[in-house]
Design a protein around this motif. Structure first.
Motif, PDB file in Angstrom:
ATOM      1  N   PRO A 180     -16.564 -12.257 -11.321  1.00  0.00           N
ATOM      2  CA  PRO A 180     -16.662 -10.804 -11.477  1.00  0.00           C
ATOM      3  C   PRO A 180     -17.093 -10.059 -10.228  1.00  0.00           C
ATOM      4  O   PRO A 180     -16.521  -9.012  -9.899  1.00  0.00           O
ATOM      5  N   ILE A 181     -18.104 -10.566  -9.519  1.00  0.00           N
ATOM      6  CA  ILE A 181     -18.601  -9.857  -8.341  1.00  0.00           C
ATOM      7  C   ILE A 181     -17.509  -9.742  -7.275  1.00  0.00           C
ATOM      8  O   ILE A 181     -17.323  -8.678  -6.672  1.00  0.00           O
ATOM      9  N   SER A 182     -16.767 -10.820  -7.041  1.00  0.00           N
ATOM     10  CA  SER A 182     -15.699 -10.776  -6.037  1.00  0.00           C
ATOM     11  C   SER A 182     -14.630  -9.762  -6.420  1.00  0.00           C
ATOM     12  O   SER A 182     -14.147  -8.987  -5.580  1.00  0.00           O
ATOM     13  N   GLY A 183     -14.241  -9.758  -7.707  1.00  0.00           N
ATOM     14  CA  GLY A 183     -13.230  -8.801  -8.136  1.00  0.00           C
ATOM     15  C   GLY A 183     -13.712  -7.369  -8.000  1.00  0.00           C
ATOM     16  O   GLY A 183     -12.980  -6.487  -7.519  1.00  0.00           O
ATOM     17  N   PHE A 184     -14.948  -7.116  -8.416  1.00  0.00           N
ATOM     18  CA  PHE A 184     -15.502  -5.772  -8.347  1.00  0.00           C
ATOM     19  C   PHE A 184     -15.625  -5.299  -6.904  1.00  0.00           C
ATOM     20  O   PHE A 184     -15.263  -4.157  -6.581  1.00  0.00           O
ATOM     21  N   HIS A 185     -16.099  -6.170  -6.029  1.00  0.00           N
ATOM     22  CA  HIS A 185     -16.249  -5.787  -4.626  1.00  0.00           C
ATOM     23  C   HIS A 185     -14.895  -5.587  -3.951  1.00  0.00           C
ATOM     24  O   HIS A 185     -14.723  -4.661  -3.148  1.00  0.00           O
ATOM     25  N   LEU A 186     -13.935  -6.446  -4.248  1.00  0.00           N
ATOM     26  CA  LEU A 186     -12.617  -6.292  -3.640  1.00  0.00           C
ATOM     27  C   LEU A 186     -11.968  -4.986  -4.086  1.00  0.00           C
ATOM     28  O   LEU A 186     -11.281  -4.330  -3.290  1.00  0.00           O
ATOM     29  N   ALA A 187     -12.179  -4.594  -5.345  1.00  0.00           N
ATOM     30  CA  ALA A 187     -11.645  -3.318  -5.811  1.00  0.00           C
ATOM     31  C   ALA A 187     -12.261  -2.162  -5.024  1.00  0.00           C
ATOM     32  O   ALA A 187     -11.563  -1.213  -4.631  1.00  0.00           O
ATOM     33  N   GLN A 188     -13.568  -2.224  -4.786  1.00  0.00           N
ATOM     34  CA  GLN A 188     -14.230  -1.183  -4.004  1.00  0.00           C
ATOM     35  C   GLN A 188     -13.684  -1.123  -2.579  1.00  0.00           C
ATOM     36  O   GLN A 188     -13.369  -0.043  -2.059  1.00  0.00           O
ATOM     37  N   VAL A 189     -13.594  -2.301  -1.959  1.00  0.00           N
ATOM     38  CA  VAL A 189     -13.197  -2.363  -0.553  1.00  0.00           C
ATOM     39  C   VAL A 189     -11.763  -1.886  -0.370  1.00  0.00           C
ATOM     40  O   VAL A 189     -11.464  -1.102   0.539  1.00  0.00           O
ATOM     41  N   ARG A 229       0.800  -1.217   0.000  1.00  0.00           N
ATOM     42  CA  ARG A 229       0.000   0.000   0.000  1.00  0.00           C
ATOM     43  C   ARG A 229       0.835   1.270   0.000  1.00  0.00           C
ATOM     44  O   ARG A 229       0.436   2.296  -0.582  1.00  0.00           O
ATOM     45  N   SER A 230       1.987   1.247   0.616  1.00  0.00           N
ATOM     46  CA  SER A 230       2.835   2.448   0.684  1.00  0.00           C
ATOM     47  C   SER A 230       3.819   2.540  -0.474  1.00  0.00           C
ATOM     48  O   SER A 230       4.602   3.489  -0.550  1.00  0.00           O
ATOM     49  N   HIS A 231       3.796   1.575  -1.384  1.00  0.00           N
ATOM     50  CA  HIS A 231       4.731   1.571  -2.511  1.00  0.00           C
ATOM     51  C   HIS A 231       4.231   2.503  -3.613  1.00  0.00           C
ATOM     52  O   HIS A 231       3.031   2.656  -3.823  1.00  0.00           O
ATOM     53  N   ARG A 232       5.147   3.091  -4.343  1.00  0.00           N
ATOM     54  CA  ARG A 232       4.768   4.042  -5.384  1.00  0.00           C
ATOM     55  C   ARG A 232       4.014   3.374  -6.538  1.00  0.00           C
ATOM     56  O   ARG A 232       3.253   4.033  -7.253  1.00  0.00           O
ATOM     57  N   PHE A 233       4.255   2.074  -6.717  1.00  0.00           N
ATOM     58  CA  PHE A 233       3.563   1.353  -7.784  1.00  0.00           C
ATOM     59  C   PHE A 233       2.331   0.600  -7.266  1.00  0.00           C
ATOM     60  O   PHE A 233       1.871  -0.350  -7.884  1.00  0.00           O
ATOM     61  N   PHE A 234       1.794   1.076  -6.149  1.00  0.00           N
ATOM     62  CA  PHE A 234       0.637   0.408  -5.559  1.00  0.00           C
ATOM     63  C   PHE A 234      -0.545   0.274  -6.516  1.00  0.00           C
ATOM     64  O   PHE A 234      -1.245  -0.741  -6.480  1.00  0.00           O
ATOM     65  N   PRO A 235      -0.837   1.247  -7.388  1.00  0.00           N
ATOM     66  CA  PRO A 235      -1.991   1.076  -8.291  1.00  0.00           C
ATOM     67  C   PRO A 235      -1.957  -0.212  -9.102  1.00  0.00           C
ATOM     68  O   PRO A 235      -3.019  -0.714  -9.511  1.00  0.00           O
ATOM     69  N   ALA A 236      -0.760  -0.784  -9.322  1.00  0.00           N
ATOM     70  CA  ALA A 236      -0.678  -2.049 -10.059  1.00  0.00           C
ATOM     71  C   ALA A 236      -1.379  -3.180  -9.309  1.00  0.00           C
ATOM     72  O   ALA A 236      -1.730  -4.206  -9.916  1.00  0.00           O
ATOM     73  N   PHE A 237      -1.588  -3.010  -8.009  1.00  0.00           N
ATOM     74  CA  PHE A 237      -2.326  -3.997  -7.227  1.00  0.00           C
ATOM     75  C   PHE A 237      -3.714  -4.241  -7.826  1.00  0.00           C
ATOM     76  O   PHE A 237      -4.208  -5.370  -7.853  1.00  0.00           O
ATOM     77  N   PHE A 238      -4.328  -3.183  -8.321  1.00  0.00           N
ATOM     78  CA  PHE A 238      -5.685  -3.302  -8.860  1.00  0.00           C
ATOM     79  C   PHE A 238      -5.708  -4.075 -10.176  1.00  0.00           C
ATOM     80  O   PHE A 238      -6.764  -4.569 -10.582  1.00  0.00           O
ATOM     81  N   LEU A 239      -4.570  -4.172 -10.840  1.00  0.00           N
ATOM     82  CA  LEU A 239      -4.484  -5.008 -12.036  1.00  0.00           C
ATOM     83  C   LEU A 239      -4.706  -6.472 -11.651  1.00  0.00           C
ATOM     84  O   LEU A 239      -5.379  -7.220 -12.371  1.00  0.00           O
ATOM     85  N   LEU A 240      -4.131  -6.875 -10.498  1.00  0.00           N
ATOM     86  CA  LEU A 240      -4.348  -8.239 -10.002  1.00  0.00           C
ATOM     87  C   LEU A 240      -5.809  -8.457  -9.629  1.00  0.00           C
ATOM     88  O   LEU A 240      -6.381  -9.520  -9.907  1.00  0.00           O
ATOM     89  N   VAL A 241      -6.406  -7.471  -8.991  1.00  0.00           N
ATOM     90  CA  VAL A 241      -7.815  -7.583  -8.611  1.00  0.00           C
ATOM     91  C   VAL A 241      -8.688  -7.703  -9.859  1.00  0.00           C
ATOM     92  O   VAL A 241      -9.658  -8.476  -9.885  1.00  0.00           O
ATOM     93  N   GLY A 242      -8.343  -6.966 -10.896  1.00  0.00           N
ATOM     94  CA  GLY A 242      -9.066  -7.097 -12.151  1.00  0.00           C
ATOM     95  C   GLY A 242      -8.951  -8.491 -12.725  1.00  0.00           C
ATOM     96  O   GLY A 242      -9.895  -9.007 -13.328  1.00  0.00           O
ATOM     97  N   GLY A 243      -7.784  -9.129 -12.526  1.00  0.00           N
ATOM     98  CA  GLY A 243      -7.628 -10.507 -12.968  1.00  0.00           C
ATOM     99  C   GLY A 243      -8.587 -11.445 -12.263  1.00  0.00           C
ATOM    100  O   GLY A 243      -9.122 -12.381 -12.875  1.00  0.00           O
ATOM    101  N   VAL A 244      -8.849 -11.203 -10.976  1.00  0.00           N
ATOM    102  CA  VAL A 244      -9.805 -12.024 -10.229  1.00  0.00           C
ATOM    103  C   VAL A 244     -11.198 -11.886 -10.809  1.00  0.00           C
ATOM    104  O   VAL A 244     -11.993 -12.838 -10.812  1.00  0.00           O
ATOM    105  N   ALA A 245     -11.514 -10.714 -11.347  1.00  0.00           N
ATOM    106  CA  ALA A 245     -12.835 -10.490 -11.934  1.00  0.00           C
ATOM    107  C   ALA A 245     -13.094 -11.409 -13.120  1.00  0.00           C
ATOM    108  O   ALA A 245     -14.256 -11.680 -13.456  1.00  0.00           O
ATOM    109  N   ASN A 246     -12.042 -11.893 -13.763  1.00  0.00           N
ATOM    110  CA  ASN A 246     -12.240 -12.832 -14.868  1.00  0.00           C
ATOM    111  C   ASN A 246     -12.688 -14.195 -14.365  1.00  0.00           C
ATOM    112  O   ASN A 246     -13.291 -14.969 -15.128  1.00  0.00           O
ATOM    113  N   LEU A 247     -12.384 -14.500 -13.112  1.00  0.00           N
ATOM    114  CA  LEU A 247     -12.826 -15.754 -12.513  1.00  0.00           C
ATOM    115  C   LEU A 247     -14.196 -15.613 -11.874  1.00  0.00           C
ATOM    116  O   LEU A 247     -15.095 -16.416 -12.114  1.00  0.00           O
TER     117      LEU A 247
END
Length: 416
Positions: free
Chosen positions: A127-136, A107-125
């Protein structure tokens, strides 16, 4: 099934491939996935709990405790229940602790936004879990950063990267939806959503709220005990914020969606938002390994007994405790609390009726073709025979995936 191909194409493709490999049996495919999914669920929780506690044994005990199924609002749950849990949302639950750990560390890393790329990957498996995790996680990041300008930039950039990670799903799902052309019919669609998915909106039935309260009682009690005896580790503070953000996103988001839908007299923008509340189990389940660590640190027989007792109790699914009481007792309690108890159905035929149903299923499999249509509203018949039926109430959960037009047609049909 065609609608599900739009929604969970990766899992359906995997199950289909395994079914072909195992002789065409879809259940055999699920059995092949049972151990990998269970392993992922167990290891994912262990790694998060190990990071939170720094104690391998406490983390291991806590990971096993996390297997017990615990209900969440909106008909959802958290836990692993054998072959019934071999489904996309449970696989996503196995990934969620790993993503929570990544959030905690990056979370404190400068490239933290790349974390959401992984969450988007979960949405392919799922979708609701990926979308909710991105919100949370997005809301948690803003909260922990006191809604600073940099945090807002991270979340905005993360939203774009989430969409990028979810592109395979989005490209397949969105173009396949069929929407109504006549805006005058949209209020009927909202009526259909309330008819089929009333358990996902407010007001929530009292028995559902009490059920979830009972399911979270043990880990919530442990969390309060840990806080009173001296606080928790810095690593647990972030999971607690994640849990709070899940409640805000789930409860507040659902209320906002309903207000907008009612004010505009249009279908609700999302019907699954309430299920974001299940991410509250991230800090709640972390209470188990922390309690085990606290007890293991005491070199007394009483503490060892406490570890054993807590471990055994944590393995008991709360739903099993509720249903250990007779239906008559449960209904009497509901009446005492002012809840409506539905009329009792006609008595079942017992073993003879069950044998007759199984004989009917066997006859249908042996003497009819796969595409022969049966006049019945029993989804169980469809499941056991793999034969199409004229329609069932459960089908609304499938047709809603395809857009407002199929849902409208299903609603008109099911009412008739």
């Amino acid at each position: 099934v065609e609608y599900l191909r739009f929604y969970t194409p990766s899992f359906i493709a995997l199950q289909t491939s395994l079914a072909r490999w195992s002789g065409g049996d879809p259940v055999a495919a699920l059995k092949l996935l049972l151990w990998p999914v269970g392993f992922l669920f167990l290891v994912g929780h262990y790694l998060l709990f190990r990071a939170v506690t720094g104690h391998p044994l406490a983390a291991g005990l806590g990971a096993v405790s996390a297997l017990a199924v615990r209900n969440a609002l909106g008909g959802d749950y958290w836990g692993f229940n054998g072959i019934a849990s071999v489904q996309p949302r449970v696989i996503a639950e196995g990934m969620n602790p790993l993503l929570a750990l990544a959030f905690l560390r990056w979370r404190s890393h400068r490239f933290f936004p790349a974390f959401f790329l992984l969450v988007g990957g979960v949405a392919n498996l799922h979708p609701i879990s990926g979308f909710h995790l991105a919100q949370v996680t997005g809301l948690s990041h803003l909260w922990l950063s006191q809604f600073s300008r940099r945090a807002w930039k991270d979340v905005i950039a993360g939203a774009g990267l989430f969409a990028l990670g979810a592109l395979p799903f989005l490209f397949r799902y969105l173009p396949g939806k069929e929407h109504l052309a006549d805006p005058a019919l949209l209020p009927v669609v909202r009526e259909a959503l309330e008819f089929r998915f009333g358990y996902l909106f407010f007001p929530q039935p009292l028995d559902a709220v009490l059920s979830v309260a009972f399911h979270i009682a043990l880990p919530a009690g442990l969390l309060i005990w840990l806080r009173r005896r001296g606080g928790w580790s810095p690593d647990l503070q972030i999971p607690v914020v994640l849990g709070g953000a899940a409640l805000v996103a789930g409860l507040g988001g659902t209320a906002l969606i309903q207000v907008v839908g009612n004010m505009t007299d249009r279908p609700y923008l999302d019907i699954m938002q309430l299920r974001a509340t299940k991410f509250m189990y991230v800090p709640l389940l972390a209470a188990f390994p922390l309690a085990f660590r606290a007890l293991l640190s005491r070199p007394t027989a009483a503490a060892r007994f406490g570890v054993a007792l807590l471990f055994v109790v944590s393995l008991i699914p709360p739903g099993s405790v509720i249903h250990s009481f007779s239906q008559e007792r449960r209904e009497s309690v509901k009446r005492l609390m002012g809840m409506t108890v539905p009329a009792k159905p006609l008595p079942a035929g017992g073993a003879e009726e069950a044998a007759a149903r199984e004989a009917l299923w066997e006859w249908a499999v042996r003497h009819t073709e796969r595409n022969d249509l049966f006049l019945t509203d029993s989804p169980e018949f469809r499941e056991k025979t793999l034969r199409p039926i004229t329609g069932a109430f459960k089908d609304g959960a499938y047709v809603v995936l395809a857009g407002t037009a199929p849902l409208y047609r299903w609603y008109v049909y099911i009412r008739e």
